[in-house]
Write a protein that holds these residues in place. Structure first.
Motif, short mmCIF file in Angstrom:
data_model
loop_
_atom_site.label_atom_id
_atom_site.label_comp_id
_atom_site.label_asym_id
_atom_site.label_seq_id
_atom_site.Cartn_x
_atom_site.Cartn_y
_atom_site.Cartn_z
N ILE A 187 -52.26 23.00 -14.94
CA ILE A 187 -53.71 23.08 -15.12
C ILE A 187 -54.43 22.24 -14.08
N SER A 188 -53.90 21.05 -13.83
CA SER A 188 -54.50 20.18 -12.80
C SER A 188 -54.48 20.86 -11.44
N ASP A 189 -53.37 21.51 -11.13
CA ASP A 189 -53.25 22.19 -9.84
C ASP A 189 -54.27 23.32 -9.72
N TRP A 190 -54.40 24.10 -10.80
CA TRP A 190 -55.35 25.21 -10.78
C TRP A 190 -56.79 24.71 -10.64
N LEU A 191 -57.15 23.72 -11.46
CA LEU A 191 -58.53 23.23 -11.46
C LEU A 191 -58.91 22.58 -10.13
N THR A 192 -58.00 21.81 -9.56
CA THR A 192 -58.32 21.17 -8.28
C THR A 192 -58.53 22.22 -7.18
N LYS A 193 -57.71 23.26 -7.20
CA LYS A 193 -57.89 24.33 -6.22
C LYS A 193 -59.22 25.05 -6.44
N ILE A 194 -59.56 25.27 -7.71
CA ILE A 194 -60.84 25.93 -8.01
C ILE A 194 -62.00 25.06 -7.57
N ILE A 195 -61.92 23.76 -7.87
CA ILE A 195 -63.00 22.84 -7.51
C ILE A 195 -63.19 22.79 -6.00
N ILE B 217 -62.37 14.11 -12.75
CA ILE B 217 -61.97 14.82 -11.52
C ILE B 217 -60.88 14.03 -10.80
N GLY B 218 -61.03 12.71 -10.74
CA GLY B 218 -59.99 11.88 -10.11
C GLY B 218 -58.67 11.99 -10.83
N PHE B 219 -58.72 12.06 -12.16
CA PHE B 219 -57.50 12.22 -12.95
C PHE B 219 -56.81 13.54 -12.61
N LEU B 220 -57.60 14.62 -12.48
CA LEU B 220 -57.01 15.91 -12.15
C LEU B 220 -56.34 15.88 -10.78
N PHE B 221 -56.99 15.23 -9.82
CA PHE B 221 -56.43 15.16 -8.48
C PHE B 221 -55.23 14.22 -8.41
N GLY B 222 -55.14 13.28 -9.34
CA GLY B 222 -54.07 12.29 -9.28
C GLY B 222 -52.83 12.63 -10.05
N LYS C 212 -69.61 27.19 -2.05
CA LYS C 212 -70.99 26.89 -2.47
C LYS C 212 -71.51 25.61 -1.84
N LEU C 213 -71.02 25.27 -0.68
CA LEU C 213 -71.38 24.00 -0.06
C LEU C 213 -72.89 23.87 0.16
N THR C 214 -73.52 24.95 0.52
CA THR C 214 -74.97 24.90 0.81
C THR C 214 -75.81 24.75 -0.46
N LYS C 215 -75.21 25.05 -1.61
CA LYS C 215 -75.96 24.95 -2.87
C LYS C 215 -75.79 23.59 -3.55
N ILE C 216 -74.94 22.76 -2.97
CA ILE C 216 -74.71 21.45 -3.60
C ILE C 216 -75.94 20.55 -3.50
#
Length: 370
Positions: free
Chosen positions: A94-102, A61-66, A109-113
Motif C-alpha cells: 500500500i505504501s508503494d502504491w500510494l507514494t507512486k500515486i502521490i 506522508i513521511g511514514f508512507l515514504f519511509g 498537477k504541478l501547476t495546480k499546487i
C-alpha cells in the motif's frame, strides 16, 4: 533483562532522540509564534490546530515514504514443507502504491499546487485575522509559512522515525518469525536424520554380528575383495529411489562388516583408494568410522571427502563427521575444515543434503572439544 536487548534499546534511543529534539523545537516555536500572533483564544487554538494538522499530514506522508520494502521469495523451495509462513507485505505494498500515486499526481498537477496551497493559506488566515479579511498580507504570509513549514517538519519526522526506528523493529519481528520457522524445519529434519542414522547403525551392527568368518587369509586378497565390493556399490541401479538407497545402505554396511571381520584398517582403505579413487571405498570408510570412531578419523575422512560427488556418499560422510563430533574426536581447530567441506557440498546439494548440512553446521557452531 538481557544485556544485548538493553544495549539495543539504548542505541535505538540514541538514534531517535536528535529527531525528537529537532521536531519538538520547531513545534514549540510554532506554538509560541501562534500565541504571539493570535488576537484571542479562538485564533490561538486555530493556529495550534493547524500546526497539529499539518504536522500529522506531513508525518503520514513521511511514514508512507519511509516504510521499508520487504523482499521475499514467492515460491516454496523444492523439498520444503507445503505450509510456510511469509511476512505480510500489505502495508509495504500500500505504501508503494500510494507514494507512486502521490508523486505521479504531484508531477501531473504541478501547476495546480500553488492555487491549492493559496486556498489552504486563505482558510487559515481567515481564522487568524481578527477582521476576517482573507487577503491580509501578514496573515497570509504567516499562514503560508506555518502550513509549508510544519508539513515539511511532519514529513521529516514521519520519515526519519520510520527509517531509524520502525524499520528496525519490523526487521526484528520478521527475523524472529523466520528464525522460529527455520528452527522448526531443522528440528523436523533432525528427527528424520536421527531415525535414518539409527536404522543405518542397527543394519551395520547386524551385518557385523552375522558376518561370515574370513575366508581369505591373504591381506591383498582381502583388499581386492573389498575393492570388488566398492565397485559393486558403484554399479547399484534401481528406478525406485527408496529401493536404491536401501541397496546402497546395505552395500555400505557389508563393506564395513567385511573390513572389521578381516581386520582391514582405515589407513589400508585409504591406501587402496590412493591407487584409484573410488567413492565406494569412501562410503565404506565413512561407514566404518560411524561404526567404530577413533582419533585421527577426521583427517582420514577429509583426505578425499572433497572429491566426492555422489549424494549418498556425501550424506554418509556428513553422518561420519557428526558421529566424530558426538564422540568428541574433533579438535576445535578442525571446525574451519569442516565448514569448508560443507560449503563445497552445498554447491550442488539436494534438499536432503541441505537439511543435513544445516544440522551439521549448527553442530559445528556449538561444538567444543572440551
Amino acid at each position: 533483562m538481557d544485556r544485548a536487548i538493553i544495549e539495543k534499546d539504548q542505541r535505538q534511543r540514541e538514534k531517535i532522540l536528535p529527531v525528537l529534539y529537532f521536531c519538538s523545537s520547531f513545534f514549540g516555536l510554532g506554538l509560541i509564534s501562534a500565541l504571539i500572533w493570535a488576537h484571542n483564544v479562538q485564533a490561538a487554538m486555530t493556529a495550534v490546530e493547524w500546526i497539529i494538522a499539518c504536522t500529522i499530514s506531513g508525518g503520514f506522508i513521511g511514514f508512507l515514504f519511509g516504510i521499508p520494502k520487504v523482499v521475499q521469495s514467492a515460491g516454496t523451495p523444492a523439498g520444503a514443507e507445503n505450509y510456510r509462513q511469509q511476512v505480510n507485505t500489505n502495508l509495504s505494498d500500500i505504501s508503494d502504491w500510494l507514494t507512486k500515486i502521490i508523486v505521479g499526481l504531484g508531477l501531473v498537477k504541478l501547476t495546480k499546487i500553488p492555487p491549492y496551497l493559496k486556498g489552504i493559506a486563505q482558510a487559515f488566515a481567515t481564522g487568524l485575522n481578527e477582521a476576517g479579511k482573507t487577503e491580509a498580507p501578514t496573515a497570509m504570509a504567516f499562514a503560508y509559512g506555518l502550513v509549508i513549514g510544519y508539513f515539511v517538519v511532519g514529513f521529516l519526522f514521519g520519515y526519519l522515525v520510520t527509517r531509524l526506528y520502525l524499520a528496525a523493529e519490523f526487521r526484528e519481528v520478521d527475523k524472529a518469525a523466520t528464525l522460529t520457522e527455520l528452527k522448526n524445519q531443522i528440528d523436523t529434519a533432525q528427527a528424520k536424520i536421527e531415525n535414518v542414522e539409527a536404522g543405518q547403525s542397527m543394519l551395520t551392527q547386524s551385518l557385523i554380528q552375522n558376518a561370515p568368518a574370513a575366508v581369505a587369509e591373504d591381506k591383498q586378497a582381502n583388499l581386492d575383495n573389498l575393492k570388488a565390493q566398492a565397485d559393486a556399490y558403484l554399479s547399484i541401479q534401481s528406478g525406485d529411489y527408496g529401493a536404491r538407497v536401501r541397496m546402497k545402505n546395505a552395500s555400505a554396511g557389508n563393506m564395513a562388516a567385511y573390513a572389521l571381520t578381516n581386520k582391514i584398517t582405515k589407513d589400508e582403505i585409504l591406501e587402496l583408494n590412493a591407487t584409484s579413487f573410488n567413492q565406494g571405498l569412501i562410503v565404506a570408510l565413512a561407514t566404518l568410522i560411524i561404526t567404530k570412531p577413533e582419533p585421527g578419523d577426521l583427517d582420514r575422512l577429509l583426505q578425499y571427502a572433497d572429491q566426492v560427488t555422489w549424494k549418498h556418499v556425501e550424506y554418509r560422510v556428513l553422518n561420519a563427521i557428526s558421529q566424530l563430533m558426538a564422540q568428541k574426536l574433533v579438535k576445535d581447530a578442525d571446525k574451519s575444515r569442516i565448514n569448508k567441506l560443507l560449503d563445497n557440498y552445498r554447491k550442488n546439494a539436494d534438499s536432503s543434503i541441505l537439511d543435513r548440512i544445516k544440522i551439521l553446521g549448527a553442530q559445528v557452531a556449538d561444538y567444543s572439544e572440551k
